[in-house]
Design an enzyme around this catalytic site. Sequence first.
Site, short mmCIF file in Angstrom:
data_model
loop_
_atom_site.label_atom_id
_atom_site.label_comp_id
_atom_site.label_asym_id
_atom_site.label_seq_id
_atom_site.Cartn_x
_atom_site.Cartn_y
_atom_site.Cartn_z
N LYS A 1 -11.13 -7.98 5.81
CA LYS A 1 -10.47 -6.92 6.75
C LYS A 1 -11.53 -5.99 6.93
CE LYS A 1 -6.85 -3.70 7.63
NZ LYS A 1 -5.47 -3.01 7.05
N CYS B 1 -0.16 4.38 1.57
CA CYS B 1 -0.48 5.24 2.39
C CYS B 1 0.51 5.81 3.51
CB CYS B 1 -1.70 4.97 3.35
SG CYS B 1 -1.65 3.32 4.26
N LYS C 1 -12.07 -4.84 1.59
CA LYS C 1 -11.55 -4.01 2.80
C LYS C 1 -12.36 -3.25 3.05
CE LYS C 1 -7.56 -1.32 4.08
NZ LYS C 1 -5.93 -0.85 4.00
N CYS D 1 0.99 -1.29 -0.17
CA CYS D 1 -0.06 -0.03 -0.20
C CYS D 1 0.93 1.21 -0.03
CB CYS D 1 -0.82 0.09 1.12
SG CYS D 1 -2.32 1.18 1.07
N CYS E 1 -4.16 6.16 -0.15
CA CYS E 1 -3.59 5.13 -0.47
C CYS E 1 -3.17 5.05 -2.14
CB CYS E 1 -4.35 3.84 -0.28
SG CYS E 1 -4.77 3.76 1.39
#
Length: 329
Positions: free
Chosen positions: A254, A124, A201, A122, A132
């Site tokens: 998630k 971020c 997610k 990712c 992101c």
Amino acid sequence: MNFPATRLRRLRRTEAIRSLVRETHLHPAALIYPLFLCPGEGVRKEISSMPGCFNLSIDEAIKEAETCAALGIGGLLLFGLPEQKDEQATGAWVANGIVQTALRAFKSNRKLDSLLQIADVCLCEYMSHGHCGIIARDGEHYEIENDSSVTLIAKTAASLADAGADIVAPSDMMDGRVAAIRKALDTSGHQQTPVLSYASKFASAFYGPFREAADSAPQFGDRRSYQMDGANLREAMREIDQDIAEGADMLLMKPAMPYLDVIRAARERCDLPLGAYQVSGEYSMMQAAFQRGWLEPERAMMESLLSIRRAGADFIVTYFAKDVARLLG
């Protein structure tokens, strides 16, 4: 047959009987422990909102990894905190990035041979704005660009595989990123590196402590335009179908406990290896209850993880991994 001939309590009478007929089991090899890697040497800084978890320099992370290997834990999920951030997430994909450097150190340590090294993919943590992907601005309006972000995400995955990642795990939720990562891996000689996709997610309130741990809070706005709406189960199944079609080898759900129905639906829908991430907020709220004596730590911890396994997860990413492995051992 009915009562009194059928008495279900007969099989609950002793621990030996309960153990024999237990339907769902935990074992250390099915646990993944997250590590937060930071620059420096001798750094072991506790994360205030996540008791027992730390930002670790690579030398300290090696010690933590050796402990995990000795406990029989299945693998590590690696996150990085770079020395500098910018709007191209340079620290995510450069050859000497924090996670790349850690991967090379881990791979040179034979004590860690049993541990899978899973690299979170990712941007971020590496972006100056904490989102992101790449930002396109028009006055006060902004948008997270999908396709240009996917280019950087695929570049990051290839860099992590070059450094020794056993598995790459994209967590950004950009459209098309699994296909782009698969292509980038294949063209860079990593045809055997699996992609563990965070297939569904959700934009969740339960990520709060993680943002302290990874220093990844967005500097403006939120992530609802790219992470999923928590109300949408059918859309989660579409995300899963798309990632499988693009070449995902494994799937990760998630968060976990607030979305057990999603885990169950995913398990019934597909036969890929399926994991779930018991995220920072799930961990921290239980830790807060433990500190106040409101919950019995061992029982609550084990019950929470059993619920995730019972819902259908083959493996679990959890900050409780070391504690659970010690209990199981």
